[in-house]
Motif scaffolding. Structure first.
Motif: not given
Length: 256
Positions: A14-27, A220-233
């Protein structure tokens, strides 16, 4: 397996799963609330970033501040060696990397890149007013290159297609461009950063960088894959800086 060990394994999973989900969070909500864009930079690559005492200056620093301002944020910098940049991003130490990064296809499972803000590829530099428009025009002429550089490799590829192309090697970009200025070669094939810096520091005799790259190396500028809003902004802010001329003004401040 005992019940206790089964419980440990389940909790670990569960901890590994939560860590993976956190890496995909839109911050974006956290970034917007804090008013701060945390930017990772390698301060050892002038003119894009160079440490001067406690300060760091360069194209990437100016660009990060302009982008943050466009988004209503303040840029906050953290400095890493090049090898530590992506780890800092994926572990959440920074929100974005603005550090002369070439797009790496193998990283796109974890990282999203914006469009390019600078092309550091190979360009031709020739005397101002030359009739050269590209590599194909060099058949029967001499091309100056830095020995062993990417321009040298690309020139040898073209030499197979253009039997009359003569490739002359020099010990540095400056020597290759000086040869063009002296009339020893029709053009030089060099990376755009070194070429523009030479043109800035040697205004006469006048040489010019041709508009179209021979090879492309986009930064180019790099962001985490889950940060879709930041990427768009960031993409929207970058497009705005390009449209109003601020991006080219930032680049020209350091290269022209």
């Amino acid at each position: 397996m005992t019940a206790g060990w089964r419980l440990v394994c389940v909790l670990g999973g569960l901890l590994l799963l939560l860590a993976g989900c956190g890496s995909g969070e839109d911050t974006w909500a956290r970034i917007e609330a804090s008013g701060v864009l945390r930017v990772g930079v390698d301060p050892t690559f002038p003119p894009f970033a160079l440490a001067e005492g406690a300060d760091v200056r360069g194209i990437d620093v100016d660009l990060a501040r302009a982008l943050a301002d466009e988004m209503g944020l303040e840029a906050q910098f953290t400095y890493f060696g090049y090898d530590g940049l992506y780890d800092a991003l994926t572990t959440g130490q920074v929100d974005a990397l603005i550090s002369a990064l070439v797009v790496v296809p193998d990283r796109t499972a974890d990282v999203a890149y914006t469009g390019s803000y600078y092309d550091a590829g190979q360009f031709l530099i020739a005397p101002a007013g030359s009739d050269l428009t590209g590599m194909a025009d060099l058949d029967g002429r001499a091309l100056a290159v830095e020995l062993g550089a990417l321009g040298h490799v690309e020139a040898l590829e073209w030499q197979r297609r253009l039997p009359g192309l003569s490739v002359i090697t020099y010990g540095s970009v400056d020597e290759a461009l000086a040869a063009v200025a002296a009339g020893e070669a029709a053009a030089a094939l060099v990376d755009s950063v070194s070429g523009r810096l030479y043109l800035r520091d040697h205004p006469t005799p006048r040489l010019a960088l041709l508009a179209e790259p021979v090879t492309s190396e986009p930064y180019a500028i790099a962001v985490r894959i889950g940060d879709r809003t930041l990427h768009r902004e960031l993409s929207a802010a970058l497009a705005a800086l390009e449209a109003n001329g601020e991006l080219e003004r930032i680049v020209a401040r350091w290269l022209d």
